[in-house]
Design a protein around this motif. Sequence first.
Motif, mmCIF file in Angstrom:
data_model
loop_
_atom_site.group_PDB
_atom_site.id
_atom_site.type_symbol
_atom_site.label_atom_id
_atom_site.label_comp_id
_atom_site.label_asym_id
_atom_site.label_seq_id
_atom_site.Cartn_x
_atom_site.Cartn_y
_atom_site.Cartn_z
ATOM 1 N N PRO A 61 -8.320 17.001 1.534
ATOM 2 C CA PRO A 61 -7.243 16.424 0.514
ATOM 3 C C PRO A 61 -6.714 17.428 -0.383
ATOM 4 O O PRO A 61 -7.268 18.168 -1.076
ATOM 5 N N LEU A 62 -5.316 17.755 -0.421
ATOM 6 C CA LEU A 62 -4.593 18.342 -1.591
ATOM 7 C C LEU A 62 -3.839 17.397 -2.598
ATOM 8 O O LEU A 62 -4.305 17.505 -3.738
ATOM 9 N N ILE A 63 -3.215 16.692 -2.333
ATOM 10 C CA ILE A 63 -2.569 15.489 -3.145
ATOM 11 C C ILE A 63 -1.922 14.427 -2.329
ATOM 12 O O ILE A 63 -1.629 14.574 -1.206
ATOM 13 N N ARG A 64 -1.988 13.162 -3.038
ATOM 14 C CA ARG A 64 -1.254 12.126 -2.361
ATOM 15 C C ARG A 64 -0.292 11.520 -3.230
ATOM 16 O O ARG A 64 -0.163 11.427 -4.319
ATOM 17 N N LEU A 65 0.752 11.289 -2.658
ATOM 18 C CA LEU A 65 1.930 11.027 -3.305
ATOM 19 C C LEU A 65 2.650 9.771 -2.671
ATOM 20 O O LEU A 65 2.874 9.574 -1.566
ATOM 21 N N SER A 66 3.524 9.097 -3.389
ATOM 22 C CA SER A 66 4.376 7.856 -3.048
ATOM 23 C C SER A 66 5.646 8.122 -3.884
ATOM 24 O O SER A 66 5.711 8.442 -4.806
ATOM 25 N N HIS A 67 6.699 7.978 -2.826
ATOM 26 C CA HIS A 67 8.191 8.260 -3.430
ATOM 27 C C HIS A 67 8.969 7.189 -2.867
ATOM 28 O O HIS A 67 8.946 6.856 -1.675
ATOM 29 N N ASP A 68 9.833 6.756 -3.452
ATOM 30 C CA ASP A 68 10.825 5.574 -3.287
ATOM 31 C C ASP A 68 12.104 6.307 -3.117
ATOM 32 O O ASP A 68 12.792 6.665 -3.836
ATOM 33 N N TYR A 69 12.720 6.009 -1.764
ATOM 34 C CA TYR A 69 14.038 6.424 -1.570
ATOM 35 C C TYR A 69 14.812 5.223 -1.531
ATOM 36 O O TYR A 69 14.318 4.100 -2.026
ATOM 37 N N ARG A 70 16.141 5.035 -1.344
ATOM 38 C CA ARG A 70 17.072 3.942 -1.093
ATOM 39 C C ARG A 70 16.622 3.033 -0.241
ATOM 40 O O ARG A 70 16.562 1.636 -0.459
#
Length: 324
Positions: free
Chosen positions: A75-84
Motif C-alpha cells: 500500500p502507498l496511499i488510500r484516498l476518497s474524493h467526491d466529484y459532482r
Amino acid sequence: MSIPPAASKVVIHVAAGIVNDTKGRVLIAKRPEAAHQGGLWEFPGGKLESGESVEQGLRRELAEELGIQVCVSRPLIRLSHDYRDRRVLLDIHQVLDYQGIPQGREGQPLEWLTPEEMDADRFPAADRPVISALRLPSRYLITGAAPAAPDAFLMHLEQRLARTGVPIVQLRAPWLDTDRYADLARRCAALCRRMGALLLVNCEVELATRLPVDGLHLSEQRLLALDQRPDLGRCLIGASCHDADTLARAATLGLDYALLSPVCPTRSHPESEPLGWKRFAELVDPAPLPVYALGGVGDPDLQIAWRHGAQGVAGISGFWSRSS
C-alpha cells in the motif's frame, strides 16, 4: 442539473499501481477523451470487480491494461474524493516487482515521469495527493537533544544521515532563540544538500521565508492559527496532528503531509495516551494527504505502518537518538 446528495452518490472503488522503470520514473496513462475526467493523466488501474481484493484487482487491471504481471506490491496511499456525480475510493499500491514490459494494450498513451516532473493540473483531483506521496520518502528524521554547541550538533546530524540514510530532516530545536536557530538552519541546510537530504524547518512562517531550506513543518499551534497555506513556493509544508480535526485542517490548507502522534508509548511524552495502530488507521483513512506515523516507531515498524495507511514512519528516538 441537480447534484445528488453525498449519501446517494455512486462509490467507485479503484485499485491503481505505481509502476517504476529502472530510472525511477513512474508510468502514467492518459484517460480516453470520452471517459469521466477524460483527457487527464492517471496512474494505471481500474474499478474492482465484485468480491475482488485490492491486490487481486490490481493484478488483473495491470495485466489487462499494460500486459505486466504484478509480483509484489505494498500500500502507498488510500484516498476518497467526491466529484459532482460520484465518489471515488482509490487504493494506490507501490508495485515493487513485476514481469513484462508495460504497453498501452487498450490504445492509451503512456508516459514515464519522475514525481518532480508531474504537473498536478494534468491529473484528476483525486490523484493529486498521490503525487505528494510519491515525492515523499518513507522515513523522516526529527532532530532531538544533542550537545548545545552547533559544531557538535552538525557532527551528530552528519553521522545520523550517513548511518540511517534518511532523506528528509526536520530541524526541531525549540531551545534556541530566533537568531541561533536561523544560523543553525543555514548550516544544516548546507550539510543536508551535501548529503542528499531535504531540510524542513520548524519555526515561524516569516523566518522560513528567509532561510535556504526545502520546507516548513508547522506545530499544531501554528497550524491552527493559519487560514491559508503559507506562500513558500515549491517548498514542502507539513504539520503535527493529533486528532481528526487537525488532520482535516492540514488537508483544508492543502499541506503536503502530516505527522500523526503518538502511535505508541514514548519516553519523551509518557503522559500522552497512545493512539495504537487501529485508531491511527481510522484517523488516516479519510485524510486526503500522506500521513506519517510518529511516536515510539522506527524502521522495524515500516511494514505495519504501511498496512495501516501510513506514508511511513517519523521519529526522534528511532533515527536521531539511536547509537546503531
